[in-house]
Design a protein around this motif. Structure first.
Motif, PDB file in Angstrom:
ATOM      1  N   ASP A  48       0.825  -1.205   0.000  1.00 54.53           N
ATOM      2  CA  ASP A  48       0.000   0.000   0.000  1.00 54.53           C
ATOM      3  C   ASP A  48       0.863   1.261   0.000  1.00 54.53           C
ATOM      4  O   ASP A  48       0.550   2.247  -0.672  1.00 54.53           O
ATOM      5  CB  ASP A  48      -0.938   0.013   1.211  1.00 54.53           C
ATOM      6  CG  ASP A  48      -1.952  -1.115   1.172  1.00 54.53           C
ATOM      7  OD1 ASP A  48      -2.188  -1.687   0.078  1.00 54.53           O
ATOM      8  OD2 ASP A  48      -2.509  -1.441   2.236  1.00 54.53           O
ATOM      9  N   LEU A  49       1.970   1.224   0.729  1.00 49.15           N
ATOM     10  CA  LEU A  49       2.878   2.359   0.791  1.00 49.15           C
ATOM     11  C   LEU A  49       3.521   2.627  -0.576  1.00 49.15           C
ATOM     12  O   LEU A  49       3.644   3.772  -1.005  1.00 49.15           O
ATOM     13  CB  LEU A  49       3.950   2.087   1.846  1.00 49.15           C
ATOM     14  CG  LEU A  49       4.815   3.243   2.304  1.00 49.15           C
ATOM     15  CD1 LEU A  49       3.968   4.358   2.889  1.00 49.15           C
ATOM     16  CD2 LEU A  49       5.811   2.762   3.349  1.00 49.15           C
TER      17      LEU A  49
ATOM     18  N   SER B  11       1.336   4.581  -2.760  1.00 50.85           N
ATOM     19  CA  SER B  11       0.861   5.856  -2.214  1.00 50.85           C
ATOM     20  C   SER B  11       1.484   7.052  -2.927  1.00 50.85           C
ATOM     21  O   SER B  11       2.340   6.904  -3.803  1.00 50.85           O
ATOM     22  CB  SER B  11       1.165   5.923  -0.714  1.00 50.85           C
ATOM     23  OG  SER B  11       2.562   6.118  -0.522  1.00 50.85           O
ATOM     24  N   ASP B  12       1.081   8.234  -2.486  1.00 51.11           N
ATOM     25  CA  ASP B  12       1.559   9.461  -3.120  1.00 51.11           C
ATOM     26  C   ASP B  12       3.052   9.711  -2.927  1.00 51.11           C
ATOM     27  O   ASP B  12       3.656  10.419  -3.722  1.00 51.11           O
ATOM     28  CB  ASP B  12       0.748  10.667  -2.646  1.00 51.11           C
ATOM     29  CG  ASP B  12       0.884  10.941  -1.161  1.00 51.11           C
ATOM     30  OD1 ASP B  12       1.293  10.030  -0.414  1.00 51.11           O
ATOM     31  OD2 ASP B  12       0.567  12.072  -0.731  1.00 51.11           O
TER      32      ASP B  12
ATOM     33  N   ARG C  23       4.722   8.549  -6.021  1.00 57.94           N
ATOM     34  CA  ARG C  23       4.145   8.999  -7.284  1.00 57.94           C
ATOM     35  C   ARG C  23       5.226   9.532  -8.229  1.00 57.94           C
ATOM     36  O   ARG C  23       5.180   9.285  -9.428  1.00 57.94           O
ATOM     37  CB  ARG C  23       3.085  10.067  -7.027  1.00 57.94           C
ATOM     38  CG  ARG C  23       2.304  10.416  -8.292  1.00 57.94           C
ATOM     39  CD  ARG C  23       1.142  11.356  -8.031  1.00 57.94           C
ATOM     40  NE  ARG C  23       0.184  10.733  -7.126  1.00 57.94           N
ATOM     41  CZ  ARG C  23      -0.318  11.350  -6.047  1.00 57.94           C
ATOM     42  NH1 ARG C  23       0.017  12.578  -5.760  1.00 57.94           N
ATOM     43  NH2 ARG C  23      -1.179  10.725  -5.267  1.00 57.94           N
TER      44      ARG C  23
ATOM     45  N   ARG D 101      -6.813  -3.398  -0.613  1.00 62.87           N
ATOM     46  CA  ARG D 101      -5.777  -2.381  -0.417  1.00 62.87           C
ATOM     47  C   ARG D 101      -6.316  -1.332   0.545  1.00 62.87           C
ATOM     48  O   ARG D 101      -7.496  -1.020   0.539  1.00 62.87           O
ATOM     49  CB  ARG D 101      -5.420  -1.720  -1.745  1.00 62.87           C
ATOM     50  CG  ARG D 101      -4.578  -2.602  -2.631  1.00 62.87           C
ATOM     51  CD  ARG D 101      -4.109  -1.807  -3.846  1.00 62.87           C
ATOM     52  NE  ARG D 101      -3.244  -2.590  -4.676  1.00 62.87           N
ATOM     53  CZ  ARG D 101      -1.911  -2.459  -4.701  1.00 62.87           C
ATOM     54  NH1 ARG D 101      -1.324  -1.559  -3.970  1.00 62.87           N
ATOM     55  NH2 ARG D 101      -1.186  -3.209  -5.483  1.00 62.87           N
TER      56      ARG D 101
ATOM     57  N   PRO E 287      -5.601   2.452   1.258  1.00 64.16           N
ATOM     58  CA  PRO E 287      -4.841   3.614   0.810  1.00 64.16           C
ATOM     59  C   PRO E 287      -4.215   4.339   1.992  1.00 64.16           C
ATOM     60  O   PRO E 287      -4.817   4.449   3.055  1.00 64.16           O
ATOM     61  CB  PRO E 287      -5.877   4.478   0.101  1.00 64.16           C
ATOM     62  CG  PRO E 287      -7.204   3.878   0.362  1.00 64.16           C
ATOM     63  CD  PRO E 287      -7.008   2.533   0.974  1.00 64.16           C
ATOM     64  N   MET E 288      -2.998   4.771   1.780  1.00 65.95           N
ATOM     65  CA  MET E 288      -2.288   5.524   2.806  1.00 65.95           C
ATOM     66  C   MET E 288      -2.828   6.951   2.808  1.00 65.95           C
ATOM     67  O   MET E 288      -3.242   7.471   1.777  1.00 65.95           O
ATOM     68  CB  MET E 288      -0.788   5.540   2.510  1.00 65.95           C
ATOM     69  CG  MET E 288      -0.160   4.161   2.433  1.00 65.95           C
ATOM     70  SD  MET E 288      -0.239   3.224   3.965  1.00 65.95           S
ATOM     71  CE  MET E 288       0.986   4.050   4.937  1.00 65.95           C
TER      72      MET E 288
ATOM     73  N   PRO F 128      -2.795  10.804   2.531  1.00 73.04           N
ATOM     74  CA  PRO F 128      -1.919  11.674   1.744  1.00 73.04           C
ATOM     75  C   PRO F 128      -0.957  12.425   2.661  1.00 73.04           C
ATOM     76  O   PRO F 128      -1.275  12.727   3.803  1.00 73.04           O
ATOM     77  CB  PRO F 128      -2.879  12.635   1.049  1.00 73.04           C
ATOM     78  CG  PRO F 128      -4.254  12.216   1.392  1.00 73.04           C
ATOM     79  CD  PRO F 128      -4.192  11.146   2.415  1.00 73.04           C
TER      80      PRO F 128
ATOM     81  N   HIS G 240       7.635  14.102   0.784  1.00 75.11           N
ATOM     82  CA  HIS G 240       7.649  12.863   0.006  1.00 75.11           C
ATOM     83  C   HIS G 240       9.036  12.230  -0.084  1.00 75.11           C
ATOM     84  O   HIS G 240       9.173  11.018   0.100  1.00 75.11           O
ATOM     85  CB  HIS G 240       7.098  13.089  -1.403  1.00 75.11           C
ATOM     86  CG  HIS G 240       5.615  13.294  -1.416  1.00 75.11           C
ATOM     87  ND1 HIS G 240       4.921  13.465  -2.581  1.00 75.11           N
ATOM     88  CD2 HIS G 240       4.698  13.350  -0.427  1.00 75.11           C
ATOM     89  CE1 HIS G 240       3.640  13.619  -2.301  1.00 75.11           C
ATOM     90  NE2 HIS G 240       3.479  13.569  -1.006  1.00 75.11           N
TER      91      HIS G 240
END
Length: 180
Positions: free
Chosen positions: A107-108, A111-112, A115, A142, A144-145, A147, A153
């Motif tokens: 999941d990580l 994640s964003d 990206r 899943r 989602p983490m 944001p 990031h």
């Protein structure tokens, strides 16, 4: 005479029949985890992680506080029973912790924070490992983490990769021991 024949027949019949079959031994619970395949995939994951480069070399030398961000993957701890003697007798707790961590790292990676620098090979290998480990547990959804701030990031990605490398090393030892 007929009653005497019946009595003899009733007494002798058990002697003429074959003895009852011994009860079938109860099979030990069989783990359906393919340890050899998990060993190969965990080594592949470690190799892939070794090839991931930080976009800024200064991050490789940076030592960050190891405070866990919220909802990050769990670490394998001594209480998870992933030591060799316990794995030989009962690997359920260890596999459950590995499953939890694999799900959260997958999941990580989606994640964003990844990206800007996606890791499709890592995600694919992680999904294959998950498929092997979770055979007994079904396919989890899943999660989602949450944001994160854009400015964080690169630091979060660095921390995630560092922790994933550490996890992959421990996981690889578990699968190597159990596959032998």
């Amino acid at each position: 005479m007929a009653p005497l024949c019946r009595l003899c027949l009733c007494l002798c019949l058990p002697l003429l029949l074959p003895p009852p079959a011994a009860p079938a031994p109860t099979p030990a619970p069989v783990s359906r985890t393919d340890w050899a395949a998990c060993r190969i995939l965990s080594r592949d994951l470690s190799r892939l992680l070794a090839t991931v480069k930080e976009p800024h070399p200064v991050l490789e030398e940076m030592q960050l506080s190891e405070e866990d961000p919220q909802n990050w993957p769990p670490r394998i701890r001594c209480s998870d029973a992933c030591d060799p003697p316990t794995l030989d007798t009962n690997n359920t707790r260890c596999l459950h912790r590995i499953l939890q961590a694999l799900q959260r790292y997958r999941d990580l990676l989606g994640s964003d924070i990844f990206r800007d620098q996606p890791q499709p090979q890592l995600e694919t290998t992680m999904d294959q490992l998950l498929g092997l480990v979770q055979q007994e547990h079904g396919q989890p959804p899943r999660h989602p983490m949450a944001p994160s701030e854009t400015w964080s990031h690169q630091l979060l990605r660095h921390l995630a990769l560092k922790r994933l490398r550490s996890f992959a090393a421990v996981m690889s030892r578990v699968f190597t021991h159990s596959a032998s």
